[in-house]
Design an enzyme around this catalytic site. Structure first.
Site, PDB file in Angstrom:
ATOM      1  N   GLY A 179      33.542  41.328  35.311  1.00  0.00           N
ATOM      2  CA  GLY A 179      34.155  42.391  36.098  1.00  0.00           C
ATOM      3  C   GLY A 179      35.436  42.004  36.793  1.00  0.00           C
ATOM      4  N   ASP A 180      35.668  40.701  36.960  1.00  0.00           N
ATOM      5  CA  ASP A 180      36.925  40.197  37.537  1.00  0.00           C
ATOM      6  C   ASP A 180      37.223  38.850  36.883  1.00  0.00           C
ATOM      7  OD1 ASP A 180      39.202  40.009  39.040  1.00  0.00           O
ATOM      8  OD2 ASP A 180      38.194  39.570  40.933  1.00  0.00           O
ATOM      9  N   TYR A 181      37.338  38.888  35.556  1.00  0.00           N
ATOM     10  CA  TYR A 181      37.453  37.663  34.764  1.00  0.00           C
ATOM     11  C   TYR A 181      38.872  37.104  34.861  1.00  0.00           C
ATOM     12  CZ  TYR A 181      36.016  34.448  31.043  1.00  0.00           C
ATOM     13  OH  TYR A 181      35.672  33.332  30.328  1.00  0.00           O
TER      14      TYR A 181
END
Length: 229
Positions: free
Chosen positions: A177-179
């Protein structure tokens, strides 16, 4: 600095440094072998704790030592990841090694069976969150330069309408989701830790690929405190 009693007891009088990498609005205090994350208590803060516990035996994520909520703030005390952040000089100066590390992280995420995953972060959820953000949180001084204006969208509402009208078929998997580079730790070409799990859950695998691409562009340009000469 105020700290809940349980957190204060667990960290005693240990020295710490404050992390200043990335774009998070949270305060992150780094101790010798623990990390304390302080942020506004919201859906993401709760999801981070839930997913960290869910993924304990599935992926290299921190162990939750304590999670306290006081006066609208979340205090999450966790173990410290081993290895180096993927935006460290060792990785930024070796693009092949960095690519192998990032690929390993994606493959490990996608290998997790999401049948009992407690977090749904699919596109419908993201679009609802985007609507809320547009109405309450959007900072037009912090957007991609070509998103709005000539050749782009007139405003965030027009962009949201376009996204709703052109929603793709999702390839669902476990998504970080926030790679982004500051959220991934490695030892050589293997992931040793995933952090910042507030948006982690079932979602389109291409979401992480897109965020990874954006992070690489920004980190190599020096936008997020790191760059390569």
């Amino acid at each position: 600095m105020f700290l809940p009693e349980k957190i204060k007891y667990l960290i005693a009088e240990e020295d710490y440094t404050e992390d200043d990498i990335g774009m998070s609005a949270s305060s992150v205090l780094i101790y010798e072998n623990k990390v304390l994350k302080i942020q506004e208590y919201n859906e993401e803060a709760e999801n981070e704790c839930v997913m960290m516990k869910y993924l304990q035996d599935k992926l290299p994520v921190p162990t939750v030592y304590a999670h306290e909520i006081c006066d609208g703030k979340s205090y999450l005390l966790m173990s410290k990841c081993g290895g180096q952040m993927s935006c460290s000089p060792a990785y930024m100066s070796d693009s092949l090694l960095l690519c192998k590390l990032l690929a390993d992280g994606l493959k490990r995420l996608w290998s997790v069976d999401v049948a009992d995953c407690p977090s749904n972060q699919c596109l419908s959820h993201k679009l609802m969150q985007a609507k809320y953000n547009i109405e309450n949180l959007v900072d037009l001084d912090n957007v991609e330069p070509d998103t709005f204006g000539e050749g782009g969208f007139k405003n965030p509402a027009e962009l949201l309408a376009w996204l709703c009208d052109n929603a793709p078929t999702e390839e669902l998997a476990l998504s970080h989701g926030d790679y982004c580079l500051p959220n991934l730790f490695g030892v050589r070409d293997k992931i040793s830790g995933f952090i910042d799990l507030g948006k982690t859950g079932i979602a389109d695998k291409w979401c992480d690929i897109a965020l990874c691409y954006r992070s690489l562009r920004h980190n190599y340009s020096g936008k997020y405190n790191t760059s390569v000469s």
